[in-house]
Design an enzyme around this catalytic site. Structure first.
Site, PDB file in Angstrom:
ATOM      1  N   ASP A  21       0.834  -1.404  -0.200  1.00  0.00           N
ATOM      2  CA  ASP A  21       0.118   0.135  -0.023  1.00  0.00           C
ATOM      3  C   ASP A  21       0.880   0.658  -0.068  1.00  0.00           C
ATOM      4  O   ASP A  21       2.208   0.910  -0.008  1.00  0.00           O
ATOM      5  CB  ASP A  21      -1.248  -0.020   0.818  1.00  0.00           C
ATOM      6  CG  ASP A  21      -1.839   1.002   1.476  1.00  0.00           C
ATOM      7  OD1 ASP A  21      -2.605   2.145   0.678  1.00  0.00           O
ATOM      8  OD2 ASP A  21      -1.928   1.910   2.267  1.00  0.00           O
ATOM      9  N   ASP A  23      -0.014   5.503   0.586  1.00  0.00           N
ATOM     10  CA  ASP A  23      -0.128   5.983   2.697  1.00  0.00           C
ATOM     11  C   ASP A  23      -0.551   5.406   3.849  1.00  0.00           C
ATOM     12  O   ASP A  23      -1.338   4.614   4.067  1.00  0.00           O
ATOM     13  CB  ASP A  23      -1.682   6.762   1.799  1.00  0.00           C
ATOM     14  CG  ASP A  23      -1.656   7.344   0.704  1.00  0.00           C
ATOM     15  OD1 ASP A  23      -1.112   8.799   0.688  1.00  0.00           O
ATOM     16  OD2 ASP A  23      -2.587   7.308  -0.207  1.00  0.00           O
TER      17      ASP A  23
END
Length: 237
Positions: A21, A23
């Site tokens: 991922d 963020d």
């Protein structure tokens, strides 16, 4: 001490590919989002609580705006919320820092020829803005799937679409069970598990631990990662 969830009492399965991922996992963006969402809420006499944050993080931008507007009962539309958010966050996102342990782990996997990719809910423009000062690091990834604008990602997290699309774009097209996901958001944990992948969860300290309890493994930081648990080359001590 590292906490292994109840679902992971059996031995971890060997993997060959890794999906990250973006963020709050590779880049320290969540503190920016939190500040901007809180500032917008405050304008209308509302509070951006940790409970609402947990529902927001990991989603594509429009979905995040819809949840924020609905949960806080804001007198604006999701598109108006997004407009305010982008104007307030742009300068901060352009200079965002890297999360602890992230660069070391990414460079390690790349040096050991472990195929790595990014699966982010961001749109392409927002992704480009966030990584603009870290191009050397992000050039090491095989590919990046920007769920907010990618036409093949029909549904955002917590649906598994983005991770399945990301896996399909590795040159050797691994099966889902051959992929290990690193996530910080409960929505991302749910999406990875739904895709049939193992997932290492590195949550924000304010996130309710029960929201990601089904993760394969929970860590406090990427500094704690032991790749050998999943059959990957160990980090140098």
């Amino acid at each position: 001490m590292n906490k292994v969830s109840c679902s992971a009492k059996v031995a971890f399965k060997k993997v060959t590919h890794v999906i990250f991922d973006l963020d709050g996992l590779l880049l320290d963006t969540e503190s920016i989002y939190k500040r901007v969402f809180s500032d917008i809420a405050k304008k209308y006499g509302k509070i951006y609580t940790p409970e609402i944050q947990a529902k927001v993080i990991g989603r594509v931008e429009l979905d995040s705006a819809k949840v924020a507007v609905t949960e806080m009962k804001l007198p604006i539309s999701p598109s108006q919320f997004l407009q305010q958010y982008k104007s307030m966050a742009e300068s901060s996102l352009a200079s965002v820092g890297i999360m602890p342990g992230a660069e070391r782990l990414v460079r390690h996997f790349h040096s050991k020829q472990v195929p790595i990719a990014v699966a982010t809910s961001s749109g392409q423009d927002t992704y480009d803005l966030k990584v603009s000062k870290h191009k050397s690091l992000f050039s090491l990834f095989s590919h990046v799937v920007t769920g907010g604008t990618d036409p093949e990602v029909e549904r955002g997290k917590p649906s598994p679409d983005i991770f399945l699309v990301c896996a399909s774009r590795f040159k050797d097209k691994p099966k889902p069970e051959q992929c290990l996901v690193f996530e910080d958001a409960p929505n991302g944990v749910q999406a990875a598990l739904g895709a049939g992948m193992q997932v290492v969860w590195v949550p924000d300290k304010q996130t309710d631990e029960n929201l990601g309890k089904m993760a394969t493994l929970k860590l406090n930081s990427l500094d704690e990662v032991k790749p050998e648990l999943f059959g990957l080359p160990p980090l140098k001590q």
